[in-house]
Write a protein that holds these residues in place. Structure first.
Motif, PDB file in Angstrom:
ATOM      1  N   HIS A 104      27.774  20.382 -45.893  1.00  0.00           N
ATOM      2  CA  HIS A 104      26.470  20.902 -46.323  1.00  0.00           C
ATOM      3  C   HIS A 104      26.692  22.021 -47.332  1.00  0.00           C
ATOM      4  N   VAL A 105      25.987  21.941 -48.454  1.00  0.00           N
ATOM      5  CA  VAL A 105      26.081  22.958 -49.494  1.00  0.00           C
ATOM      6  C   VAL A 105      24.713  23.599 -49.656  1.00  0.00           C
ATOM      7  N   LEU A 106      24.640  24.909 -49.453  1.00  0.00           N
ATOM      8  CA  LEU A 106      23.379  25.642 -49.513  1.00  0.00           C
ATOM      9  C   LEU A 106      23.449  26.670 -50.641  1.00  0.00           C
ATOM     10  N   ASP A 107      22.493  26.606 -51.546  1.00  0.00           N
ATOM     11  CA  ASP A 107      22.408  27.505 -52.702  1.00  0.00           C
ATOM     12  C   ASP A 107      21.219  28.436 -52.489  1.00  0.00           C
ATOM     13  N   LEU A 108      21.496  29.719 -52.281  1.00  0.00           N
ATOM     14  CA  LEU A 108      20.454  30.695 -52.014  1.00  0.00           C
ATOM     15  C   LEU A 108      20.210  31.537 -53.256  1.00  0.00           C
ATOM     16  N   SER A 109      18.949  31.606 -53.684  1.00  0.00           N
ATOM     17  CA  SER A 109      18.568  32.381 -54.861  1.00  0.00           C
ATOM     18  C   SER A 109      18.859  33.865 -54.642  1.00  0.00           C
ATOM     19  N   PRO A 110      19.110  34.626 -55.717  1.00  0.00           N
ATOM     20  CA  PRO A 110      19.254  36.073 -55.585  1.00  0.00           C
ATOM     21  C   PRO A 110      18.036  36.732 -54.944  1.00  0.00           C
ATOM     22  N   ASP A 111      16.867  36.114 -55.106  1.00  0.00           N
ATOM     23  CA  ASP A 111      15.629  36.654 -54.539  1.00  0.00           C
ATOM     24  C   ASP A 111      15.284  36.033 -53.192  1.00  0.00           C
ATOM     25  N   GLY A 112      16.136  35.154 -52.688  1.00  0.00           N
ATOM     26  CA  GLY A 112      15.853  34.478 -51.424  1.00  0.00           C
ATOM     27  C   GLY A 112      16.497  35.180 -50.242  1.00  0.00           C
ATOM     28  N   HIS A 113      16.244  34.637 -49.079  1.00  0.00           N
ATOM     29  CA  HIS A 113      16.878  35.140 -47.865  1.00  0.00           C
ATOM     30  C   HIS A 113      16.774  34.069 -46.782  1.00  0.00           C
ATOM     31  N   ILE A 114      17.542  34.254 -45.725  1.00  0.00           N
ATOM     32  CA  ILE A 114      17.491  33.340 -44.581  1.00  0.00           C
ATOM     33  C   ILE A 114      16.960  34.116 -43.390  1.00  0.00           C
ATOM     34  N   LYS A 115      15.909  33.592 -42.774  1.00  0.00           N
ATOM     35  CA  LYS A 115      15.248  34.278 -41.668  1.00  0.00           C
ATOM     36  C   LYS A 115      16.045  34.103 -40.365  1.00  0.00           C
ATOM     37  N   PRO A 116      15.771  34.952 -39.370  1.00  0.00           N
ATOM     38  CA  PRO A 116      16.482  34.837 -38.089  1.00  0.00           C
ATOM     39  C   PRO A 116      16.276  33.464 -37.452  1.00  0.00           C
ATOM     40  N   HIS A 117      17.362  32.834 -37.050  1.00  0.00           N
ATOM     41  CA  HIS A 117      17.280  31.528 -36.394  1.00  0.00           C
ATOM     42  C   HIS A 117      18.575  31.255 -35.656  1.00  0.00           C
ATOM     43  N   ILE A 118      18.517  30.292 -34.755  1.00  0.00           N
ATOM     44  CA  ILE A 118      19.709  29.764 -34.077  1.00  0.00           C
ATOM     45  C   ILE A 118      19.813  28.295 -34.452  1.00  0.00           C
ATOM     46  N   ASP A 119      20.964  27.883 -34.955  1.00  0.00           N
ATOM     47  CA  ASP A 119      21.123  26.497 -35.370  1.00  0.00           C
ATOM     48  C   ASP A 119      20.893  25.564 -34.187  1.00  0.00           C
ATOM     49  N   SER A 120      20.084  24.549 -34.414  1.00  0.00           N
ATOM     50  CA  SER A 120      19.718  23.618 -33.350  1.00  0.00           C
ATOM     51  C   SER A 120      20.942  22.890 -32.804  1.00  0.00           C
ATOM     52  N   ILE A 121      21.006  22.795 -31.471  1.00  0.00           N
ATOM     53  CA  ILE A 121      22.113  22.062 -30.857  1.00  0.00           C
ATOM     54  C   ILE A 121      21.985  20.562 -31.092  1.00  0.00           C
ATOM     55  N   LYS A 122      20.847  20.121 -31.610  1.00  0.00           N
ATOM     56  CA  LYS A 122      20.665  18.707 -31.938  1.00  0.00           C
ATOM     57  C   LYS A 122      21.440  18.325 -33.196  1.00  0.00           C
ATOM     58  N   PHE A 123      21.703  19.306 -34.061  1.00  0.00           N
ATOM     59  CA  PHE A 123      22.286  18.995 -35.363  1.00  0.00           C
ATOM     60  C   PHE A 123      23.704  19.511 -35.568  1.00  0.00           C
ATOM     61  N   CYS A 124      24.163  20.420 -34.727  1.00  0.00           N
ATOM     62  CA  CYS A 124      25.543  20.881 -34.858  1.00  0.00           C
ATOM     63  C   CYS A 124      26.047  21.377 -33.514  1.00  0.00           C
TER      64      CYS A 124
END
Length: 219
Positions: free
Chosen positions: A117-137
């Motif tokens: 998985h390749v994730l490109d985050l903008s300089p103005d973006g952010h990632i909100k608080p979360h826990i990765d789902s156990i269904k997907f990883c």
């Protein structure tokens, strides 16, 4: 190089003691328990790849990423201003880097998801608080940080840790940090122990455990 037991996997940390490891990274913890969980559950390997390896990875992913606009919202509302892609194959040069990453985190390629998985985050973006789902990883989530330093925050109630993830470092989340703490990438600028991090564009190359591969004590 020494190997450190980590969940159901062994992760390369080098020959540093836990004390030396803690002093080699910039982090702040709100409670002793948060610090304990952090040091037991987050492995950070600075300068995991060279500048040329970083450039080579970007040469391969940028032609597709740069044709896309940054998206304001993710399907689970966790990411703001991002673009992403899944990679199943790489050039021989970059596959060697992916193999290096897999070898440092997993027992072998069969222990992690085939796609990257390749994730490109903008300089103005952010990632909100979360826990990765156990269904997907599964039990381990690893990410190679390219182009920019950033600050990642882990939080479980009053227990919070902020850590600087340097450009070209590899992080690996497991144990309580993966299952019980939310994690997020703070908006820029962010500060840890007086170090102000001005994040630019950040590309993360991620490998995860198989979806069904979990440490039962944390479920």
């Amino acid at each position: 190089m020494g190997l450190l037991a980590f969940g159901k996997r062994r992760i390369l940390r080098g020959s540093k003691s836990a004390f030396q490891y803690a002093r080699s990274i910039n982090y702040s913890a709100s409670t002793p328990l948060a610090e304990e969980h952090f040091l037991n559950g987050l492995q950070l390997m600075p300068e995991f790849v060279t500048l040329e390896q970083e450039r080579a990875l970007l040469r391969e992913v940028d032609p597709k990423l740069l044709r896309r606009k940054y998206v304001k919202g993710h399907w689970d509302a966790a990411i703001v201003l991002f673009r992403e892609m899944e990679k199943q194959s790489w050039t021989a040069e970059n596959q060697a880097t992916i193999d290096q990453m897999v070898a440092a985190v997993f027992n072998g390629p069969s222990d992690c998801q085939a796609t990257t998985h390749v994730l490109d985050l903008s300089p103005d973006g952010h990632i909100k608080p979360h826990i990765d789902s156990i269904k997907f990883c599964g039990a381990l989530v690893s990410g190679l940080s390219l182009l920019s330093d950033c600050v990642m925050r882990f939080e479980m109630g009053e227990h919070r840790v902020d850590v600087v993830l340097p450009r070209r470092s590899l992080y690996v989340m497991g144990r309580d940090i993966r299952y019980r703490y939310t994690h997020e990438i703070l908006a820029s600028p962010a500060c840890v122990n007086g170090e102000v991090v001005e994040r630019g564009r950040r590309v993360t190359v991620m490998k995860r455990s198989l979806e069904h591969d979990h440490v039962n004590e944390f479920l």
